[in-house]
Design an enzyme around this catalytic site. Sequence first.
Site, mmCIF file in Angstrom:
data_model
loop_
_atom_site.group_PDB
_atom_site.id
_atom_site.type_symbol
_atom_site.label_atom_id
_atom_site.label_comp_id
_atom_site.label_asym_id
_atom_site.label_seq_id
_atom_site.Cartn_x
_atom_site.Cartn_y
_atom_site.Cartn_z
ATOM 1 N N CYS A 1 -6.070 1.629 5.883
ATOM 2 C CA CYS A 1 -6.724 0.389 6.300
ATOM 3 C C CYS A 1 -6.162 -0.044 7.664
ATOM 4 O O CYS A 1 -5.273 0.605 8.226
ATOM 5 C CB CYS A 1 -6.485 -0.710 5.262
ATOM 6 S SG CYS A 1 -4.769 -1.292 5.210
ATOM 7 N N GLU B 1 0.890 3.786 1.927
ATOM 8 C CA GLU B 1 1.380 4.136 3.261
ATOM 9 C C GLU B 1 2.599 3.299 3.647
ATOM 10 O O GLU B 1 3.570 3.819 4.196
ATOM 11 C CB GLU B 1 0.289 3.915 4.323
ATOM 12 C CG GLU B 1 -0.950 4.721 4.115
ATOM 13 C CD GLU B 1 -2.042 3.971 3.364
ATOM 14 O OE1 GLU B 1 -3.214 4.150 3.713
ATOM 15 O OE2 GLU B 1 -1.721 3.209 2.439
ATOM 16 N N HIS C 1 0.846 -1.196 0.000
ATOM 17 C CA HIS C 1 0.000 0.000 0.000
ATOM 18 C C HIS C 1 0.881 1.245 0.000
ATOM 19 O O HIS C 1 2.047 1.208 0.436
ATOM 20 C CB HIS C 1 -0.892 0.020 1.233
ATOM 21 C CG HIS C 1 -1.963 -1.022 1.217
ATOM 22 N ND1 HIS C 1 -3.003 -1.012 2.119
ATOM 23 C CD2 HIS C 1 -2.164 -2.101 0.421
ATOM 24 C CE1 HIS C 1 -3.800 -2.034 1.871
ATOM 25 N NE2 HIS C 1 -3.307 -2.723 0.855
ATOM 26 N N CYS D 1 -2.311 -0.663 7.602
ATOM 27 C CA CYS D 1 -1.541 0.577 7.570
ATOM 28 C C CYS D 1 -1.682 1.354 8.875
ATOM 29 O O CYS D 1 -0.730 1.998 9.318
ATOM 30 C CB CYS D 1 -1.959 1.415 6.373
ATOM 31 S SG CYS D 1 -1.534 0.621 4.798
#
Length: 143
Positions: A83, A55, A53, A86
């Site tokens: 999410c 992040e 992701h 993260c």
Amino acid sequence: MFSDEYYMKLALQEAEAALERDEVPVGCIIVSNNRIIARAHNLTETLNDVTAHAEMQAITAAANFLGGKYLQKCTMYITLEPCVMCCGALSWSQISKVVIGARDEQRGFINKNLQLHPKTEVITGVMADQCSAVIKDFFRSKR
């Protein structure tokens, strides 16, 4: 000193870079002392890695830049609410501030009643309409 909107626009540029790679268009910027120390976007398809992701990519890049695992005195600008995965990584990083564009009512950490590090400030809704539109347009094009 630049505004939250200024940095969110740069995060949106990262989301556009993800879109060009046919990745879910989420972009991220990490700033320390008014200096961008990390830029990232989703790479889950490119790397065939569910953890890639925006992040996670940005946290790793910022930690490498700083030479340590903690992101104290840093701010993350993210186009979509992080999410659960993260959220955990951000909490462990002890990042000082997270600025979120669009909320993710289904998969975001806020509705899961999770919190970041106790000292982390969270701001939501910065350029929310623009950030939300990028995501919605992407998924609309996939249907």
